[in-house]
Write a protein that holds these residues in place. Structure first.
Motif, PDB file in Angstrom:
ATOM      1  N   GLN A 162       4.376  -1.203  -6.731  1.00 34.03           N
ATOM      2  CA  GLN A 162       4.429  -2.340  -5.799  1.00 34.03           C
ATOM      3  C   GLN A 162       5.515  -3.331  -6.201  1.00 34.03           C
ATOM      4  OE1 GLN A 162       0.723  -4.265  -4.672  1.00 34.03           O
ATOM      5  NE2 GLN A 162      -0.452  -2.510  -5.418  1.00 34.03           N
ATOM      6  N   HIS A 218       0.827  -1.221   0.000  1.00 38.70           N
ATOM      7  CA  HIS A 218       0.000   0.000   0.000  1.00 38.70           C
ATOM      8  C   HIS A 218       0.858   1.267   0.000  1.00 38.70           C
ATOM      9  CE1 HIS A 218      -3.427  -2.451   0.362  1.00 38.70           C
ATOM     10  NE2 HIS A 218      -3.660  -2.367   1.664  1.00 38.70           N
ATOM     11  N   ARG A 220      -2.121 -10.349  -1.819  1.00 32.85           N
ATOM     12  CA  ARG A 220      -3.571 -10.385  -1.959  1.00 32.85           C
ATOM     13  C   ARG A 220      -3.944 -10.169  -3.417  1.00 32.85           C
ATOM     14  NH1 ARG A 220      -8.076  -7.009   1.470  1.00 32.85           N
ATOM     15  NH2 ARG A 220      -9.790  -8.410   1.010  1.00 32.85           N
ATOM     16  N   ASP A 221      -4.679 -11.127  -3.967  1.00 38.05           N
ATOM     17  CA  ASP A 221      -5.154 -11.059  -5.359  1.00 38.05           C
ATOM     18  C   ASP A 221      -4.003 -10.821  -6.342  1.00 38.05           C
ATOM     19  OD1 ASP A 221      -7.576 -11.328  -4.164  1.00 38.05           O
ATOM     20  OD2 ASP A 221      -8.308  -9.316  -4.583  1.00 38.05           O
ATOM     21  N   ASN A 267      -5.604  -6.097  -4.727  1.00 42.06           N
ATOM     22  CA  ASN A 267      -7.004  -6.010  -4.335  1.00 42.06           C
ATOM     23  C   ASN A 267      -7.437  -4.552  -4.266  1.00 42.06           C
ATOM     24  OD1 ASN A 267      -8.902  -5.704  -1.649  1.00 42.06           O
ATOM     25  ND2 ASN A 267      -9.489  -7.448  -2.912  1.00 42.06           N
ATOM     26  N   ARG A 268      -6.571  -3.703  -3.697  1.00 41.53           N
ATOM     27  CA  ARG A 268      -6.960  -2.315  -3.488  1.00 41.53           C
ATOM     28  C   ARG A 268      -6.097  -1.312  -4.240  1.00 41.53           C
ATOM     29  NH1 ARG A 268      -8.053  -2.463   2.936  1.00 41.53           N
ATOM     30  NH2 ARG A 268      -9.344  -0.632   2.581  1.00 41.53           N
ATOM     31  N   ASN A 269      -4.890  -1.731  -4.643  1.00 38.10           N
ATOM     32  CA  ASN A 269      -4.035  -0.873  -5.459  1.00 38.10           C
ATOM     33  C   ASN A 269      -3.907   0.562  -4.952  1.00 38.10           C
ATOM     34  OD1 ASN A 269      -3.110  -2.757  -7.383  1.00 38.10           O
ATOM     35  ND2 ASN A 269      -5.052  -2.673  -8.453  1.00 38.10           N
ATOM     36  N   PHE A 270      -3.635   0.694  -3.632  1.00 35.05           N
ATOM     37  CA  PHE A 270      -3.357   2.030  -3.086  1.00 35.05           C
ATOM     38  C   PHE A 270      -2.093   2.604  -3.743  1.00 35.05           C
ATOM     39  CE2 PHE A 270      -5.730   0.622   0.904  1.00 35.05           C
ATOM     40  CZ  PHE A 270      -6.871   1.314   0.543  1.00 35.05           C
ATOM     41  N   ASP A 328      -0.336  -6.279  -3.403  1.00 36.09           N
ATOM     42  CA  ASP A 328      -1.759  -6.245  -3.068  1.00 36.09           C
ATOM     43  C   ASP A 328      -2.505  -5.605  -4.234  1.00 36.09           C
ATOM     44  OD1 ASP A 328      -4.351  -5.562  -2.041  1.00 36.09           O
ATOM     45  OD2 ASP A 328      -3.542  -5.815  -0.013  1.00 36.09           O
TER      46      ASP A 328
END
Length: 267
Positions: free
Chosen positions: A110, A68, A133-134, A101-104, A99
């Motif tokens: 990342q 994140h 995650r994902d 899932n949310r790609n902050f 992650d």
């Protein structure tokens, strides 16, 4: 025999612990949780986690940048991480990983931060504490080139499928199991695949203050999770695996010791 449980994932720097951190640690030790690993999720939190680990007995920390927070990664981050990693309280690089899932942070940011942290862990001969995650296929693609250069690795808070668990285990990863497994709505698939994990690759964690086990009785007044609930997670995991809880306690404690404390100290 004295109790020996090790919580490999606890977010002690969370604002939810700001008012009663000392009591939280005391309750954990009183409950038989003899080792606590404080998670570092960005460089600021990692520095705080290291100072707190120095303050308390039988506490250590990780140092890293969570997916994140990956957009903040740069060359200065790498240097700061190396400095933190040389502190005696820091026993792993992470929390790092992917992650999607949310790609902050963007997937590209990342991937850059994850690969850079794997390189630093390999350079310093330290284990990695990872998040996925994902992003399973991409996560393994980036991790694979480093596996033979790392002393060990754990995928913390594992909530993936049985196939994903087998992929990770085939690579020698440890899997961290949280109170997610105690959730009768979301945790059933994870509960079913528990027997797939060899005991010598299993680690236990609370991920406190998150993921309060939903089947705690009596129900706590607060929804905040604490490391003192690790014995409950251990008991449930052992029951669902058909194993003796005291035996599993010793095995998982030995696993934590092997992963985090068996490396030569970096010069």
């Amino acid at each position: 025999m004295g109790s020996a449980m090790f919580d490999i994932g606890l977010n002690i720097t969370s604002s939810q612990f700001a008012k009663d951190r000392d009591e939280v640690i005391s309750r954990a030790h009183a409950a038989g949780v003899n080792g606590l690993l404080f998670t570092g999720t960005n460089l600021h939190e990692s520095a705080q986690a290291q100072l707190l680990a120095r303050r308390y007995e039988r506490c250590w920390s990780t140092a890293g940048v969570h997916p994140h927070d990956s957009s903040q990664w740069d060359d200065a981050s790498a240097q700061r991480l190396r400095e933190l990693a040389r502190q005696p309280e820091v026993v792993a690089i992470g929390e790092c990983g992917l992650d999607f899932n949310r790609n902050f942070s963007t997937p590209e940011a990342q991937e850059r931060a994850f690969s850079a942290q794997l390189a630093i862990a390999a350079e310093l001969g330290m284990p990695v504490f990872m998040h996925c995650r994902d992003a399973h296929a991409r996560f393994l693609a980036l991790l694979d080139p480093w596996l033979d250069k790392l002393p060990g690795a754990v995928l913390h808070c594992f909530t993936g499928t049985e196939d994903e668990a087998r992929d990770c285990l085939a690579r020698g990863l440890y899997l961290g199991i949280t109170g997610w497994v105690c959730d009768e709505r979301r945790g059933l698939a994870l509960r079913e695949l528990l027997p797939v994990i060899p005991a010598e690759k299993l680690l236990l964690e609370t991920d406190a203050p998150y993921l309060l086990p939903r089947n705690l009785l009596p129900k706590p007044a607060s929804r905040r999770n604490e490391p003192c609930y690790l014995p409950h997670i251990l008991e449930r995991v052992a029951a669902w695996r058909g194993e003796d809880a005291r035996w599993l306690e010793q095995v998982t404690d030995a696993n934590a010791a092997r992963l985090f404390f068996s490396r030569p100290v970096a010069a």
